[in-house]
Motif scaffolding. Structure first.
Motif, PDB file in Angstrom:
ATOM      1  N   SER A  49       1.038  -1.244  -0.005  1.00  0.00           N
ATOM      2  CA  SER A  49       0.316  -0.015  -0.281  1.00  0.00           C
ATOM      3  C   SER A  49       0.692   1.047  -0.012  1.00  0.00           C
ATOM      4  O   SER A  49       0.740   2.503  -0.919  1.00  0.00           O
ATOM      5  CB  SER A  49      -1.105   0.001   0.936  1.00  0.00           C
ATOM      6  OG  SER A  49      -1.803  -1.219   1.254  1.00  0.00           O
ATOM      7  N   GLN A  99      -8.472  -0.263   0.281  1.00  0.00           N
ATOM      8  CA  GLN A  99      -8.091  -1.182   0.636  1.00  0.00           C
ATOM      9  C   GLN A  99      -9.140  -1.295   1.642  1.00  0.00           C
ATOM     10  O   GLN A  99      -9.732  -2.600   1.295  1.00  0.00           O
ATOM     11  CB  GLN A  99      -7.279  -1.513   1.340  1.00  0.00           C
ATOM     12  CG  GLN A  99      -6.331  -2.275   2.360  1.00  0.00           C
ATOM     13  CD  GLN A  99      -5.317  -2.658   2.645  1.00  0.00           C
ATOM     14  OE1 GLN A  99      -4.810  -1.425   2.812  1.00  0.00           O
ATOM     15  NE2 GLN A  99      -4.648  -4.169   3.797  1.00  0.00           N
ATOM     16  N   ASP A 181      -6.328  -1.546  -4.220  1.00  0.00           N
ATOM     17  CA  ASP A 181      -5.976  -2.047  -2.962  1.00  0.00           C
ATOM     18  C   ASP A 181      -6.649  -3.468  -2.229  1.00  0.00           C
ATOM     19  O   ASP A 181      -7.634  -2.808  -1.250  1.00  0.00           O
ATOM     20  CB  ASP A 181      -5.754  -1.000  -1.886  1.00  0.00           C
ATOM     21  CG  ASP A 181      -4.286  -1.409  -1.487  1.00  0.00           C
ATOM     22  OD1 ASP A 181      -4.121  -1.930  -1.108  1.00  0.00           O
ATOM     23  OD2 ASP A 181      -3.992  -0.299  -0.389  1.00  0.00           O
ATOM     24  N   GLU A 182      -6.450  -4.579  -2.709  1.00  0.00           N
ATOM     25  CA  GLU A 182      -7.431  -6.271  -1.360  1.00  0.00           C
ATOM     26  C   GLU A 182      -9.259  -5.370  -2.179  1.00  0.00           C
ATOM     27  O   GLU A 182      -9.492  -4.776  -0.463  1.00  0.00           O
ATOM     28  CB  GLU A 182      -6.938  -5.907  -0.486  1.00  0.00           C
ATOM     29  CG  GLU A 182      -4.733  -5.770  -0.197  1.00  0.00           C
ATOM     30  CD  GLU A 182      -4.502  -6.461   0.874  1.00  0.00           C
ATOM     31  OE1 GLU A 182      -5.385  -6.582   1.703  1.00  0.00           O
ATOM     32  OE2 GLU A 182      -3.548  -5.820   1.759  1.00  0.00           O
TER      33      GLU A 182
HETATM   34 MG   LIG Z   1      -2.627  -2.307   2.435  1.00  0.00          MG
END
Ligand SMILES: [Mg+2]
Ligand SMILES: Nc1ncnc2c1ncn2[C@@H]1O[C@H](COP(=O)(O)OP(=O)(O)OP(=O)(O)O)[C@@H](O)[C@H]1O
Ligand code: SF4
Lengths: 344, 308, 301
Positions: A49, A99, A181-182
């Motif tokens: 990240s 995320q 991000d995820e």
């Molecule tokens: Mg992360």
């Protein structure tokens, strides 16, 4: 060859706190080309990240951060871009799908307002136009009643719906690069698949490049063209997804793949790599992975010298950072490593 | 919606219970006067007949519980008793002066809130810089400032030396400025400290990062952060309103402002306890009402807040 | 879920503002405190006032209360550094001696509030139930007055003077201490060691004394420091209204009240007592902020 969309060169990010400095990203380089999907994998805290957020210049403003290297987006170095340039680039050339969809929407504003803000940021549209576009976007990411969701507050939506809203927001200005991000970790399995389909469609439609950060190697295998494996702020291996999955040449990657749940066999559990990632304020000398490495066998060079990312044979796209990557060409060793990992 | 009404009713009920407690306190207050309360209130020169009359009209010859119920009953009829000093009904004394106090309190709050938020936002967005340091200094100086001294200083500088505004009174619009500023400085300091602390938190929240990622001007991101910081800010505004009312007593005295604060001081000096009781009760009621209002505003500011 | 806290919970946490105590060693806290320049400035100002007050007879030959009408209204000069007042008394000497009132009132008033408020709050939070409800209702009533009005009412009833002002200012801030201690008790009640003590059959009062009291000490000290400033403001405010320490005593608020009549031709007479009040309160606030940061690094920014 086409120009890369994003080219990260020797990126280093250090957080300074009162007492210590944390090097979260150290000398990271990789490229993303138009239309391709690059998967970034690594354990929690490996700097995935931070790498992407520092490129976007979106690290928390209250922390003291020292960044070096370059991050060229369409040829423009983001690390040196002015406020005005950043404002023009963000959302239009590059969009972030963050995320955690639970915390990433402003809790006190309606969905429509937040989408409208993204639209307004880069074009002057009439109020009606804006509403129409926003509802279209919500429909395009498969929200059941876009008109209704337009007027709802984030807490009135489920996690999957919020993540779709985040994707709609990211796609609002047809950016050439998407950073996810995820995007699915917070969601349950069936919703995960739906969200990934939507992301894939959105990408296909605009031919955007996609950086997919994830822990989920299955997702990488399914979605990505190329992979970047990170460990303790370093890129330890990178290459075509097939090459990496078939012939990993870094003990960490071997471990990661070995920790995949084995389907079909009698073992169906996750075997994590023994040990834990280093404290980033005290990264070991030499190869950052050496305290956990089952392939080092205590060899001195692992403890003293940082291995550089070097191409493997003639395949210039497959590169790894291990002093003894040659030994991993012999695949019988992989089995031994996996067994060793199991015993530990 | 019916839930909201139920909530308001519940808040009003607890507010009323608190005020009944305040009534008990003001009734006990007179009982607690050293010696013979009637004697104290009637004054030293009063004849025994006058003392007896005070005792009877105030019901001081009855048990304290009876006095308490009588006070409540009279209160329901808008009757706060008779001023021992002027002989007028306390309610009409308060009635003519209350608007001035309300005006001052509102202006002081508005000044404090606007400048406090501005200062807090400036400090948070310039964290660690000189602006932040200055704002912090203003914040801690503001909570340490004796309002009465600040008031006199402002009078000396702006009214006596520069002759920009009247020295005292409430005759003209410009005579409002100094008292409002004086009264508002404490609120400003409290609000700025709270705003800074909360904004430092909200500015780094993920949803503000999302806003920045859209490619908007930084001030848009700040606006999102501020909106989310508003609940704690509202809470301190409600809580410091009590302090503001205490400050109003002193500010009114300094500026000869014809509100109930000045009346309170005059009534205490002349031992006019019926008036003191009524004024104290009025101040408590103002505090309770303002805090009910801030509670209700929570749900306006934050859609997630369910008040019921 | 990122649900916001309920308004009630917010209120609670703000009113108590209970600093969390982390496990860092004393030396590290001391470093944090010493690294805080503002807190050091506060400490220095306070020490200066203490020295001036304690050693006033040695530091000045001027009589703080003796009148000398011939020397009235002198502006600051070499003989009278801060000038003289309407009765010809040296203002500097009065401020030095007056510090005794201010510092003592602040200290004693907060001690009163702590001694009464903290046990009530701890009991309220630890026992809960009806006890809690009753104590909290009473606290609500007291809070609806605010410290200054509460103190003003008390002196209205019991009369002016140093003793009653001190008690009044102390009682004025009791509700704040009740709230703080209650919050502390509520959180400490959940701690493992208290649960263990309960399991071992210790009596509630013993637990309160042994565990809860000791563990809420640090935040209470911080809060007490911050409230000394507040009680000084309250007491001086009463003095300013003529309802505090009575003349000719050189209490700063009382001096300010006397000086009010002469602001047109002798503004220095009101400048210095006011400045003294301001600086004294400031020193306690800076000190309290510094202590809070040292006790609870999470509150530091
Ligand atoms: Mg992360
Ligand atoms: N604001 C910050 N201040 C200090 N350190 C930070 C900050 N943000 C991140 N770090 C550190 O940087 C490291 C890398 O964090 P990062 O979020 O990039 O990990 P990640 O690979 O994305 O992990 P995850 O899979 O859990 O998301 C972490 O160990 C963290 O301690
Ligand atoms: S360099 Fe040594 S320690 Fe690092 S991965 Fe290779 S073998 Fe392991």
């Amino acid at each position: 060859m086409t120009e890369p969309l994003l080219s990260i060169e020797d990126l280093t990010v250090t957080f300074r706190t009162r007492s210590e400095s944390v090097r979260a990203v150290d000398g990271v380089s990789f490229e993303v080309y138009p239309g391709e999907t690059v998967g970034v994998v690594g354990e929690s805290g490996s700097g995935k990240s931070v790498t992407m957020l520092s490129m976007l210049r979106l690290l928390p403003r209250t922390s003291r951060v020292i960044t070096s290297g370059r991050a060229l987006l369409n040829g423009k170095d983001m690390l040196r871009a002015s406020r005005r340039e950043l404002r023009r680039i963000r959302g239009r050339e590059v969009a972030l799908i963050p995320q955690d969809p639970m915390t990433c929407l402003d809790p006190v504003l309606r969905i429509g307002g937040q989408l409208g803000e993204a639209l307004r940021a880069h074009s002057s549209v009439s109020r009606d136009e804006q509403r129409k576009r926003a509802v279209e976007l919500l429909a395009s990411v498969g929200l059941p009643q876009p008109d209704r969701q337009y007027g709802q507050f984030p807490h009135e939506l489920s996690g999957g719906m919020r993540q779709r809203v985040m994707i709609a927001m990211g796609m609002a200005n047809n950016p050439s690069l998407l950073i996810a991000d995820e995007p699915t970790t917070a969601l349950d399995v069936t919703i995960q698949a739906q969200v990934m389909d939507i992301l894939r469609e959105a990408q296909a439609e605009t031919q955007a490049g996609l950086v997919l950060i994830t822990h989920d190697l299955g997702l990488i295998a399914e979605m990505a063209d190329r992979v970047v494996v990170m460990y303790a702020g370093h890129v330890v291996e990178t290459g075509e997804v097939n090459a990496i999955f078939a012939k990993p040449r870094h003990p960490y990657t071997v471990g990661l793949l070995g920790s995949l749940p084995q389907t079909g066999g009698d073992q169906d559990w996750l075997r994590p790599i023994p040990g834990s990632p280093p404290d980033l304020a005290r990264i070991p000398t030499g190869c950052p992975f050496h305290p956990r490495c089952l392939h080092s066998h205590g060899r001195e060079i692992c403890r003293t010298q940082l291995p550089q990312l070097t191409p493997i044979g003639s395949d210039s796209t497959h590169r790894t950072a291990c002093h003894f990557s040659d030994e991993l060409a012999d695949e019988s060793i992989h089995g031994l490593l996996t067994v060793a990992q199991e015993i530990q | 919606m019916s839930g909201l009404i139920a909530y308001i009713v519940r808040r009003l009920v607890t507010g009323v219970i608190t005020l009944v407690g305040v009534v008990a306190v003001v009734v006990l207050m007179v009982q607690a006067l050293p010696g013979d309360p009637a004697r104290v209130i009637a004054g030293i020169q009063a004849t025994p007949q006058q003392v007896a009359k005070v005792r009877h009209t105030m019901g001081l010859d009855e048990p304290v519980t009876v006095q308490f119920w009588r006070y409540l009953e009279n209160l329901l009829h808008g009757n706060l008793g008779i001023s021992a000093r002027t002989g007028d009904p306390v309610s009409s004394l308060i009635g003519t002066r209350l608007p001035y106090t309300v005006e001052l309190a509102i202006l002081g709050t508005v000044f404090g809130v606007i400048f406090g938020i501005a200062l807090g936002v400036l400090a948070a967005t310039h964290k660690g810089k000189i602006t932040d340091a200055l704002a912090s200094m203003v914040g801690v100086a503001g909570v340490s400032m004796p309002v009465y001294w600040l008031g006199i200083l402002l009078i000396v500088v702006f009214a006596v030396d520069l002759k920009l505004v009247p020295v005292s009174g409430a005759a003209t619009l410009s005579s409002l400025i100094l008292p409002s500023v004086t009264l508002g400085v404490f609120s400003m300091a409290v609000v700025s400290r709270m705003t800074r602390a909360t904004m430092l938190d909200t500015l780094d929240q993920d949803y503000v990062r999302t806003v920045r990622a859209k490619g908007v001007a930084e001030r848009v991101a700040v606006r999102h952060a501020l909106r989310n910081a508003f609940i704690p800010i509202l809470t301190v505004i409600g809580l410091q309103f009590g302090t503001l009312l205490g400050g109003a007593v002193l500010t009114e005295t300094v500026f000869s402002w014809p509100g109930i604060g000045q009346l309170l001081v005059a009534s205490i000096s002349s031992r006019d306890f019926p008036a003191v009781q009524g004024i104290v009760l009025t101040f408590a009621a103002m505090f309770v009402i303002v805090n009910i209002i801030t509670d209700l505003l929570y749900s306006v500011v934050d859609p997630r807040v369910r008040l019921y | 879920m990122n649900q916001p806290p309920s308004p009630d919970a917010m209120l609670e946490s703000l009113q108590t503002a209970a600093p969390r105590v982390d496990g860092s060693p004393f030396s590290s806290r001391l470093r944090t405190f010493a690294g805080n320049k503002a807190a050091l400035v506060g400490l220095v100002i306070l020490l200066i006032f203490v020295i001036l007050a304690v050693f006033a007879p040695l530091l000045t030959s001027q009589d703080p209360t003796g009148q000398n009408l011939a020397a009235a209204f002198q502006p600051p000069s070499a003989k009278h550094w801060l000038g003289t007042d309407d009765l010809g008394r040296d203002i500097l000497a009065r401020i030095m001696y007056g510090g005794r009132y201010t510092l003592l009132i602040g200290l004693v008033a907060v001690s009163i509030a702590t001694i009464i408020g903290v046990p009530l709050g701890l009991i309220s939070g630890y026992l809960g139930g009806v006890t809690d409800t009753i104590i909290q209702r009473i606290t609500d009533i007291m809070l609806s007055f605010n410290p200054f009005l509460l103190a003003l009412m008390l002196v209205a009833v019991f009369g002016a003077g140093a003793k009653s002002v001190t008690i009044a200012a102390g009682i004025g801030v009791i509700p704040q201490f009740i709230r703080l201690a209650r919050g502390q008790a509520l959180s400490i009640r959940e701690e493992v060691y208290v649960e263990a003590a309960v399991a071992f059959g210790e009596k509630p009062m013993a637990i309160l004394r042994r565990h809860v009291m000791r563990n809420s000490l640090a935040p209470i000290i911080v809060y007490a420091t911050l409230n000394i400033g507040l009680t000084i403001l309250v007491a001086a405010g009463l003095g300013f209204l003529g309802l505090g320490v009575q003349p000719p005593a050189p209490e700063w608020g009382t001096m300010l009240g006397e000086a009010r009549s002469y602001i047109f031709h002798a503004s220095y007479q009101m400048t210095f007592p006011g400045l003294a009040i301001f600086l004294a309160v400031l020193s306690f606030n800076l000190l309290g902020d510094g202590l809070r940061d040292a006790v609870d690094p999470s509150l530091r920014d």
